[in-house]
Design an enzyme around this catalytic site. Sequence first.
Site, PDB file in Angstrom:
ATOM      1  N   TYR A 101       0.863  -1.183   0.000  1.00  0.00           N
ATOM      2  CA  TYR A 101       0.000   0.000   0.000  1.00  0.00           C
ATOM      3  C   TYR A 101       0.896   1.229   0.000  1.00  0.00           C
ATOM      4  O   TYR A 101       1.890   1.300   0.729  1.00  0.00           O
ATOM      5  CB  TYR A 101      -0.897   0.025   1.235  1.00  0.00           C
ATOM      6  CG  TYR A 101      -1.724   1.288   1.367  1.00  0.00           C
ATOM      7  CD1 TYR A 101      -2.978   1.377   0.775  1.00  0.00           C
ATOM      8  CD2 TYR A 101      -1.243   2.396   2.068  1.00  0.00           C
ATOM      9  CE1 TYR A 101      -3.739   2.537   0.878  1.00  0.00           C
ATOM     10  CE2 TYR A 101      -1.987   3.556   2.170  1.00  0.00           C
ATOM     11  CZ  TYR A 101      -3.237   3.624   1.576  1.00  0.00           C
ATOM     12  OH  TYR A 101      -3.975   4.773   1.667  1.00  0.00           O
ATOM     13  N   GLU A 186      -3.234   7.584  -4.237  1.00  0.00           N
ATOM     14  CA  GLU A 186      -3.156   6.304  -3.527  1.00  0.00           C
ATOM     15  C   GLU A 186      -3.043   5.162  -4.525  1.00  0.00           C
ATOM     16  O   GLU A 186      -3.715   5.165  -5.563  1.00  0.00           O
ATOM     17  CB  GLU A 186      -4.405   6.114  -2.661  1.00  0.00           C
ATOM     18  CG  GLU A 186      -4.469   4.786  -1.925  1.00  0.00           C
ATOM     19  CD  GLU A 186      -5.784   4.581  -1.208  1.00  0.00           C
ATOM     20  OE1 GLU A 186      -5.905   5.065  -0.078  1.00  0.00           O
ATOM     21  OE2 GLU A 186      -6.701   3.965  -1.794  1.00  0.00           O
TER      22      GLU A 186
END
Length: 370
Positions: A101, A186
């Site tokens: 992530y 993101e």
Amino acid sequence: MKLFEYMGKEIFASYGINVPKGKMAETSEDAAKIANEINSAVVVKSQILAGKRGKGGGIKFADTSEEAAKVAGEILSMTVQGHKVEKVLVEEKIKIDKELYLAITIDGAAKKPVIIASAQGGMDIEEVDDEYIAKQHVDISLGVHPYLGREICRRIGLTGAVSKEFNRLLGLLYKIFREKDAELVEINPLVISGDTLIAADSKMTIDDDALFRQKGIPYVEDRTSIEKKAHDLGLAFVELGGNIAVMANGAGMSMGSLDTLVHYGGKPANFLDAGGGTGIDGTTKAIELLLETNPRVIFINIFGGITRCDDVANALITVKKNKEIPVPVVIRLVGTNEEEGVKIIQENGMEAYKVMQEAAAKAVEIANAG
């Protein structure tokens, strides 16, 4: 302004970030053509401005162009996480060795960008313990230097060629963050595939106040039909999905109203800041808008400064006379012309509360009683 995944990936690719080969499709026929061009197994992904698409059935795999057409048709007929699917992204199915992530966003308290990374990416990133998440603030006068990337790699356990690739990607992501006036960039998951890092997903939010600088980014409408109507009326309104419609004067008062309702076990249907100084006409339109959310009860919370309590009361009575209000209304009136406002309310068979907590508790009681 939020961007669809395919839009974010187009930006990523233009900056040199690896993304899966693919294109956006609006029909099952287009999906089949794209799958045929890719000439391998594909993943068909719903393009909506919400997460948890996989759990909602909005992501499917296909081994052939015929299968791609079939699953694309299925997804395009779906509503995923409350959003009607109108587009899908058809892209190659990639080999996944590990999911990471990575994101850059704004830390409002620190007043700095912050890099957030984890060795545990994927669908349930929200459930990852803080101890497995690395956060690193960025000094905007210095930018993202290699030492920042090395420190993050150390904390999430990346070494060798992958760590070098991570450092390169992090620099590019920060460049996108700055040049595109982003509030959030993101990648989840950021996939390790051999020695290569691939952005298997993208999420980007652009600062609305900077859109005049971002002419190359198509405008994406993210409002519901009621939110669009409220915007056209000049009202700050956000749908929340509960059963207690809320109107207050001022953003702080509106947020306090929502918090108080939740405290007493209620479920607000919306955020509505009618603003200070709203007259009878504006208040009338706000109340009519609340009725469109089909609530069980309407909660009006007014602390009158510039806003006059008698104007609010007259607006409510005007709506009642011109249009049936099929649900109970709980109103709290305090401030400018309070006595006149309360008198108008009482003369029309209603009760006006003085204390916000009492009014909120009553609204919750009515809503929960059905």
